[in-house]
Design a protein around this motif. Structure first.
Motif, short mmCIF file in Angstrom:
data_model
loop_
_atom_site.label_atom_id
_atom_site.label_comp_id
_atom_site.label_asym_id
_atom_site.label_seq_id
_atom_site.Cartn_x
_atom_site.Cartn_y
_atom_site.Cartn_z
N GLU A 127 0.97 -1.23 0.12
CA GLU A 127 0.01 -0.08 -0.03
C GLU A 127 0.88 1.38 -0.09
O GLU A 127 1.70 1.24 0.83
CB GLU A 127 -0.93 0.09 1.20
CG GLU A 127 -1.77 1.05 1.43
CD GLU A 127 -2.90 1.11 2.22
OE1 GLU A 127 -3.94 1.41 2.30
OE2 GLU A 127 -2.47 0.51 3.42
N VAL A 128 0.82 2.05 -1.29
CA VAL A 128 1.52 3.12 -1.27
C VAL A 128 0.80 4.39 -1.55
O VAL A 128 -0.45 4.56 -1.75
CB VAL A 128 2.47 3.02 -2.57
CG1 VAL A 128 3.50 1.97 -1.88
CG2 VAL A 128 1.70 2.91 -3.69
N SER A 129 1.34 5.81 -1.62
CA SER A 129 0.55 6.96 -1.74
C SER A 129 0.67 6.99 -3.24
O SER A 129 1.13 6.38 -3.99
CB SER A 129 1.57 8.22 -1.27
OG SER A 129 2.75 8.25 -1.84
N ARG A 130 -0.48 7.92 -3.69
CA ARG A 130 -0.57 8.11 -5.08
C ARG A 130 0.74 8.79 -5.91
O ARG A 130 1.00 8.75 -6.94
CB ARG A 130 -1.78 8.94 -5.42
CG ARG A 130 -3.17 8.14 -5.06
CD ARG A 130 -4.57 9.06 -5.38
NE ARG A 130 -5.59 8.19 -5.27
CZ ARG A 130 -6.03 7.39 -6.23
NH1 ARG A 130 -5.36 7.24 -7.43
NH2 ARG A 130 -7.25 6.63 -6.14
N ASP A 131 1.41 9.65 -4.95
CA ASP A 131 2.51 10.06 -5.48
C ASP A 131 3.61 9.26 -5.78
O ASP A 131 4.27 9.18 -6.70
CB ASP A 131 3.19 11.06 -4.49
CG ASP A 131 2.50 12.60 -4.23
OD1 ASP A 131 1.53 12.84 -5.20
OD2 ASP A 131 2.62 13.12 -3.19
N LYS A 132 3.71 8.26 -4.81
CA LYS A 132 4.63 7.18 -5.15
C LYS A 132 4.26 6.35 -6.45
O LYS A 132 5.11 6.04 -7.22
CB LYS A 132 4.67 6.10 -4.10
CG LYS A 132 5.36 4.65 -4.36
CD LYS A 132 6.72 5.15 -4.17
CE LYS A 132 7.41 3.51 -4.34
NZ LYS A 132 9.08 3.63 -4.16
N LEU A 133 2.72 6.07 -6.66
CA LEU A 133 2.32 5.37 -7.96
C LEU A 133 2.70 6.39 -9.25
O LEU A 133 2.98 5.86 -10.34
CB LEU A 133 0.83 5.10 -8.06
CG LEU A 133 0.47 4.04 -6.93
CD1 LEU A 133 -1.00 4.01 -6.78
CD2 LEU A 133 0.94 2.61 -7.62
N ASP A 134 2.47 7.62 -9.14
CA ASP A 134 3.02 8.61 -10.08
C ASP A 134 4.34 8.43 -10.58
O ASP A 134 4.54 8.41 -11.79
CB ASP A 134 2.76 9.94 -9.50
CG ASP A 134 1.33 10.56 -9.60
OD1 ASP A 134 0.39 9.51 -10.02
OD2 ASP A 134 0.86 11.29 -8.89
N ARG A 135 5.01 8.29 -9.62
CA ARG A 135 6.68 7.96 -10.04
C ARG A 135 6.89 6.77 -10.50
O ARG A 135 7.73 6.33 -11.39
CB ARG A 135 7.47 8.17 -8.73
CG ARG A 135 7.51 9.46 -8.13
CD ARG A 135 8.50 9.91 -7.09
NE ARG A 135 8.19 9.01 -5.88
CZ ARG A 135 7.57 9.35 -4.74
NH1 ARG A 135 7.01 10.67 -4.72
NH2 ARG A 135 7.66 8.63 -3.78
N LEU A 136 6.01 5.70 -10.13
CA LEU A 136 6.23 4.22 -10.48
C LEU A 136 5.89 4.16 -12.09
O LEU A 136 6.68 3.56 -12.89
CB LEU A 136 5.78 3.20 -9.70
CG LEU A 136 6.34 2.98 -8.44
CD1 LEU A 136 5.24 2.04 -7.69
CD2 LEU A 136 7.74 2.54 -8.36
N THR A 137 4.88 4.69 -12.31
CA THR A 137 4.37 4.81 -13.55
C THR A 137 4.60 5.80 -14.43
O THR A 137 4.29 5.97 -15.61
CB THR A 137 2.53 4.80 -13.80
OG1 THR A 137 2.37 5.74 -12.96
CG2 THR A 137 2.24 3.50 -12.85
N GLU A 138 5.80 6.76 -14.01
CA GLU A 138 6.39 7.79 -14.85
C GLU A 138 5.25 8.71 -15.17
O GLU A 138 5.15 9.15 -16.54
CB GLU A 138 7.33 7.26 -16.10
CG GLU A 138 8.26 6.25 -15.56
CD GLU A 138 9.05 5.63 -16.73
OE1 GLU A 138 8.58 5.96 -18.13
OE2 GLU A 138 10.18 5.22 -16.67
#
Length: 321
Positions: A127-138
Motif C-alpha cells: 500500500e503506497v501513496s498516489r505520489d509514489k504510484l505517479d513516480r512508478l508509472t512515470e
C-alpha cells in the motif's frame, strides 16, 4: 584672534574644475546616446517572464513544467498501471514481483480480483501513496494500482541451439530484425510456442524487448519460450551458420514461396523483418534463402506477427511429413 578661529577673515573659495580639464567630461559622454527603452535592457526579458508566471499562478492557468524523463535502465523493473491492464496481465500469467495499491483506493471488482490473484500467486501487496504510484508509472494513468514486472533475463544466442539439442530436436529459431512493437514480439512468441520453435533472437538495439506489453500479447507463452538477445544480429546469424543452421529470410520480393522451401526440415533460423522496411541489407546478405508468402495483390504486406505464424506453420507441417 580667538583660539580656534580662522586665520583669515576672507570666505573660502568654492573648489571648481582645474584649468584644462573640461574636455575630459565631454569625451566621457561621447557615444552613449539616449537612454534605451526598457524592452532593450538586458534584464527586461527575465522580469517580463517572472511577471507573466506570477499572473498565471494567481489566475490558476499556469501548467507545471513537464518532468524530465530519464531513460529507464534495462535492468530496472517495469510497472504496468491501470485497473484493466493490471488485471489482464495477472490473468495472462505475466511474472510480477509486487502489486502496488493506493491508500484509500475506491475498490471495485477489478481491484478485488487483482488483489486475490496476486495473493494466490504469492505476489507482494504494497500500500503506497498516489505520489509514489505517479513516480512508478512515470506519470501515466494508474487509477490507484500498478504491477511491478522484473527485468527479463535474456539468454545467449547459443543457448537456443543447446535447448534443441537437449530435447533431441532439430533446431528451429525465429530472429526478429527491427521489429519494434512489443505486441508483435508477443504474438510471434505465441506462434513460436504453438509450432515448436526453440526460442526467439532479438538485437539489443532498435528492437522491442520482453516488456509488459509483450507478456500480455503472448498470453503467458513467454514463460515457456526463451528469448535471446545479441549485440549484433548479423554476427549472431553468422555464428548460427557456422554451427550448421540455415537462414531463411521472409521477404516479399523473394523468389521462392515459403511452402516450397526445401530447407524447412533442416536446422533453421527464420528471420522476420519489420512490416514497413522489411529485412535490412546486411541481414538479407546473410540469408541462404529469401522466401515470400504468396498473397493477393490487394494486400501489400503482412503484419510481422502474422508472417511469422505462417512461416512457422509451414516449417512445422514439413517436419511432420
Amino acid at each position: 584672534m580667538a583660539a580656534g578661529g580662522r586665520a583669515s577673515g576672507r570666505p573660502a573659495k568654492k573648489k571648481g574644475p582645474s584649468k584644462g580639464t573640461g574636455g575630459q567630461k565631454r569625451r566621457s559622454l561621447e557615444g552613449r546616446g539616449a537612454t534605451p527603452p526598457a524592452e532593450m535592457r538586458h534584464w527586461y526579458k527575465d522580469k517580463a517572464r517572472a511577471e507573466r508566471i506570477a499572473r498565471e499562478e494567481q489566475s490558476g492557468t499556469r501548467r507545471p513544467a513537464p518532468a524530465r524523463q530519464q531513460r529507464r535502465s534495462e535492468d530496472a523493473p517495469e510497472h504496468i498501471g491501470g485497473r484493466n491492464p493490471v488485471l489482464e496481465a495477472l490473468h495472462a500469467g505475466v511474472p510480477a514481483s509486487a502489486l502496488y495499491i493506493a491508500q484509500r483506493i475506491d475498490n471495485d471488482d477489478r481491484v478485488r480480483d487483482s488483489i486475490k490473484i496476486a495473493a494466490e500467486r504469492g505476489i507482494a501487496l504494497l500500500e503506497v501513496s498516489r505520489d509514489k504510484l505517479d513516480r512508478l508509472t512515470e506519470g501515466g494513468v494508474h487509477q490507484g494500482i500498478a504491477l511491478q514486472i522484473p527485468a527479463y533475463d535474456y539468454a545467449h544466442p547459443s543457448e537456443l541451439v543447446e535447448l534443441a539439442h537437449e530435447a533431441a530436436e532439430v533446431p528451429l529459431i525465429v530472429a526478429l530484425d527491427s521489429v519494434t512493437d512489443p505486441r508483435n514480439l508477443g504474438a510471434i512468441a505465441r506462434s513460436a510456442t504453438a509450432f515448436g520453435a526453440h526460442g526467439l533472437l532479438i538485437p539489443s538495439r532498435r528492437s522491442a524487448g520482453v516488456t509488459g506489453g509483450a507478456w500480455k500479447t503472448s498470453a503467458g507463452t513467454l514463460a515457456n519460450l526463451r528469448v535471446a538477445r545479441a549485440a549484433n544480429l548479423t554476427a549472431a546469424l553468422r555464428e548460427y551458420r557456422e554451427a550448421g543452421l540455415f537462414i531463411i529470410g521472409l521477404d516479399g520480393t523473394g523468389d521462392t514461396d515459403i511452402s516450397d522451401v526445401e530447407l524447412l526440415t533442416e536446422p533453421l533460423v527464420i528471420v522476420v523483418g519489420s512490416e514497413g522496411k522489411g529485412l535490412s541489407r546486411l541481414v538479407r546478405e546473410h540469408c541462404d534463402v529469401l522466401a515470400r508468402i504468396p498473397m493477393r495483390a490487394a494486400a501489400e504486406s503482412l503484419n510481422a506477427g502474422v508472417a511469422a505464424g505462417v512461416a512457422l506453420y509451414e516449417a512445422a507441417r514439413h517436419r511432420r511429413l
